[in-house]
Design an enzyme around this catalytic site. Structure first.
Site, mmCIF file in Angstrom:
data_model
loop_
_atom_site.group_PDB
_atom_site.id
_atom_site.type_symbol
_atom_site.label_atom_id
_atom_site.label_comp_id
_atom_site.label_asym_id
_atom_site.label_seq_id
_atom_site.Cartn_x
_atom_site.Cartn_y
_atom_site.Cartn_z
ATOM 1 N N ASP A 192 0.908 -1.418 -0.280
ATOM 2 C CA ASP A 192 0.228 0.219 0.222
ATOM 3 C C ASP A 192 0.993 1.188 0.037
ATOM 4 O OD1 ASP A 192 -2.185 1.127 0.020
ATOM 5 O OD2 ASP A 192 -3.131 -0.138 1.615
ATOM 6 N N ASP A 247 -9.253 3.433 -4.436
ATOM 7 C CA ASP A 247 -10.767 2.488 -3.823
ATOM 8 C C ASP A 247 -11.843 1.754 -4.119
ATOM 9 O OD1 ASP A 247 -9.670 1.698 0.097
ATOM 10 O OD2 ASP A 247 -8.759 1.541 -1.742
#
Length: 689
Positions: A192, A247
């Site tokens: 991430d 996302d």
């Protein structure tokens, strides 16, 4: 992963320039640290006491991820809740075998954030949370491997992961963490982008690439930097896949916005290097099964990684049916590795084409709109050679038919029809393709007959005989054909049109009701076949005479960029009912709609209203941020627009003459500058009827 450290009081509004929806960045509501403005080859000062790898690894691809990875990731269904634990992960691995998912191609069982303790041990090693994983990560990996599956894990290219609890990231610990992952038996790493301390993205992601390579263990490397630094332009020798967007969330608007961001990046995808539009939401409950089928089909057409994001222990048979569709999976896993491209897009009708290794073409006819639409193309247009006939395989029906060249379907609202098309000398051995359609979604007032026309056409080169058309409505409805519903034969190119009268009972409540159109026919070999089109009718109630407030009327359709549209409050956050008073520039409105760009709300007015009026602007909860445009449409025609209003503006006014209109649609755009805190209010919105 998700839930980044907050720097703003409102979540889910990070700017995504040009995007349709406010897709969230590596989860709900986080703002990433800024990325330093430095070229990737500039010298980097590492953090004190770090073990960043410095020797370059060999160039990818390295034989891994020749097709897009398929598997499971827990985040979309569990986030950091206590149910994410060792028992769940093992249970998912068991279900891969029990439900046929392994046989369908799913291999990876991946952990997301929250698997570790917040602090490393005295030796700087990562420590698994003993409550969640009492036997440790290696034991879980060993269990997954014992099922013939592969195991994945998560961390961030920063000092902390994205969760607000602050679990340790790998920035400055790349070599140690990569070695630890390899020792545990990790086969897949999701890396991430949170808390990156401004270190250049290319440097950070290359450092972990080199550390993984140095372990000698083959590990698929997933770069999750949200597309901020256009990784499709530089990461093909760094990772095997890279996130192209923020996302995804479990909503139609989020899925649609991400689709539109990822589609133009087709030239950058291929074996060993894939565009990643984020995990699947199929089965999580925020969309209909029709919308989930579109989600899965479109991800398969885009050669996207297929990572299940729902809790398979709770999944419905419909969810398993979608996820296990081997015909669609074959498109995603096609060895040529070409992502679908857009052949046509107009009026919410999309035609996507994907070239396949054996010369076939996959064709997706996608209907973005809230009404059934006929979408059509041809074998020549999708790149197939001239032929007398073509095999046409419906990948949802798993049925082979033939066409003389037309590729067409009436696609339900938010639906996707997918065909695999090939030039086949044996085309006449397959039944003719028969297409069924209607002229839209009828709006039905109770106890009032309403007309509908159906069409049934033969796309093939051989006759369809003994054609019989039926229209089925809910119990208590009246349905009658007012023109012939049958034909002795339809030759190739011929169409049967039938007019119907439908009546809803007096007590029917407003809302959508299922209609099913079925065409039964006989193929030349005597086989009896049917073509079925699921559709709907919408029971409507005209607004009352006088002043009718929009917040008090039922709506026909609704879509919103962030959270639900709210009645008489601002949009607030992502949950229903979490807004505040509608307030624009200090002026409070007791009634109205709270929305978030991009947004559409439509109403049935039935020709009984003459005017619409509202005070519009950015809600004060956005501060001085946000910008939006407000538009009023009637029967498909735009009547008025506000121009762009910002968080610094007072409320504007929109007035529209809606005389005679059957439907009125209130639209919020992003003002042309992308989605960023675009909390849009329709204050005092009302019709004069």
């Amino acid at each position: 992963m998700r839930v980044h450290i907050r720097t703003t009081p409102l979540r889910g509004h990070r700017r995504i320039v040009g995007a349709l929806s406010a897709a969230l960045l590596c989860t709900a509501g986080v703002t990433a640290q800024p990325v330093a403005a430095r070229t990737p080859d500039a010298p980097v000062t590492t953090l004190a006491g770090t073990d960043t790898a410095h020797s370059p690894a060999s160039r990818l691809p390295d034989g891994l991820a020749k097709t897009p990875p398929m598997g499971f990731n827990n985040w979309n269904s569990t986030h950091c809740r206590a149910e994410f634990n060792e028992e769940m992960v093992k249970g998912i691995a068991d279900l891969f075998l029990a439900k046929g998912l392994k046989d369908a191609g799913y291999r990876y069982v991946n952990l997301d954030d929250c698997w570790a303790l917040p602090e490393r041990d005295a030796n700087g090693k990562l420590v698994a949370d003993p409550r969640r994983f009492p036997h440790g990560i290696k034991a879980v990996a060993d269990y997954v491997h014992s099922k013939g599956l592969k195991f994945g894990i998560y961390t961030s290219a920063g000092t902390k992961t994205c969760n607000e609890a602050g679990f340790p990231g790998s920035l400055g610990h790349e070599v140690s963490d990569a070695r630890q992952f390899a020792d545990w038996g990790v086969d897949y790493l999701k890396y991430d982008n949170c808390n990156n301390q401004g270190v250049d993205a290319r440097y950070r992601y290359r450092a972990m690439r080199d550390a993984l390579k140095a372990t000698g263990r083959p590990i698929v490397y997933s770069i999750c930097e949200w597309g901020e630094n256009r990784p499709w332009e530089w990461a093909s020798d760094v990772g095997h896949l890279w996130r192209t967007t923020g996302d995804i969330s479990d909503s139609w608007s989020s899925m649609l916005g991400i689709l539109k961001q990822n589609l133009p990046l087709a030239p950058h995808a291929g074996p060993g290097h894939w565009n990643d539009p984020d995990m699947l939401e199929v089965g999580n409950g925020g969309m209909t099964d029709t919308e989930y089928r579109s989600h899965f089909a479109l991800w398969s057409m885009m050669s996207a990684p297929l990572l299940i994001g729902s809790d398979l222990r709770k999944a419905t048979p419909e969810t398993y049916e979608i996820l296990g569709n081997k015909d669609l999976i074959a498109l995603d896993q096609d060895e040529l590795g070409k992502q679908a491209t857009v052949l046509a897009s107009e009026g919410g009708r999309w035609t996507l084409v994907k070239e396949l290794a054996n010369g076939d073409r996959a064709v997706a006819l996608f209907n973005e709109t809230g009404q059934p639409q006929r979408i059509t193309t041809s074998a020549r247009q999708v790149g197939l050679p001239q032929a007398d006939g073509y095999r046409l395989r419906d990948l949802w029906q798993h049925r082979d038919q033939h066409t003389t060249g037309t590729i067409s379907a009436t696609v339900p609202a938010h639906g996707t029809t997918v065909y695999r098309v090939s030039a086949d000398r044996r085309w006449a051995d397959y039944p003719p393709a028969v297409e069924a359609g209607t002229d839209g979604t009828p709006l039905v007032e109770n106890d009032t007959p309403t007309g509908l026309r159906s069409t049934v056409g033969n796309l093939g080169g051989t006759p369809a005989r003994d054609v019989r058309v039926t229209l089925r409505a809910p119990d208590g409805w009246q349905v009658s054909a007012t023109s012939p519903p049958d034909a002795r034969a339809l030759l190739g190119g011929e169409t049967l049109r039938t007019d119907w009268k439908i009546t809803a009972p007096a007590g029917a409540q407003p809302g959508g009701y299922e209609l099913t159109l079925t065409a039964a026919y006989r193929a030349p070999d005597g086989q009896r076949l049917t073509t079925t089109l699921p559709g709907s009718a919408h029971v409507v109630v005209p607004p009352p005479a006088g002043t009718a407030y929009a917040a008090e009327l039922p709506w026909l359709t609704v879509a919103n960029g962030w959270g639900p549209v709210e009645r008489n409050t601002s949009v607030g956050e992502s949950e229903a009912g979490d807004g505040g008073q509608l307030t624009i520039g200090g002026t409070v409105f007791a009634k109205g709609l709270g929305a978030h760009a991009p947004s559409e709300v439509s109403f049935y007015t039935g020709g009984r209203c003459t005017a619409f009026r509202a005070r519009v602007g950015i809600d004060d909860e956005s501060g001085d941020k946000g910008s939006a445009g407000f538009e009023v449409w009637a029967d498909g025609k735009r009547l008025t627009e506000s121009g762009t209003l910002t968080g610094e503006d007072a409320a504007g006014t929109v007035d529209a003459d809606v005389s005679g209109a059957r439907t009125v649609r209130l639209v919020v755009t992003d003002g042309g500058d992308g989605v960023d805190h675009d909390h849009a209010d329709w204050g005092d919105a009302r019709f004069s009827c």
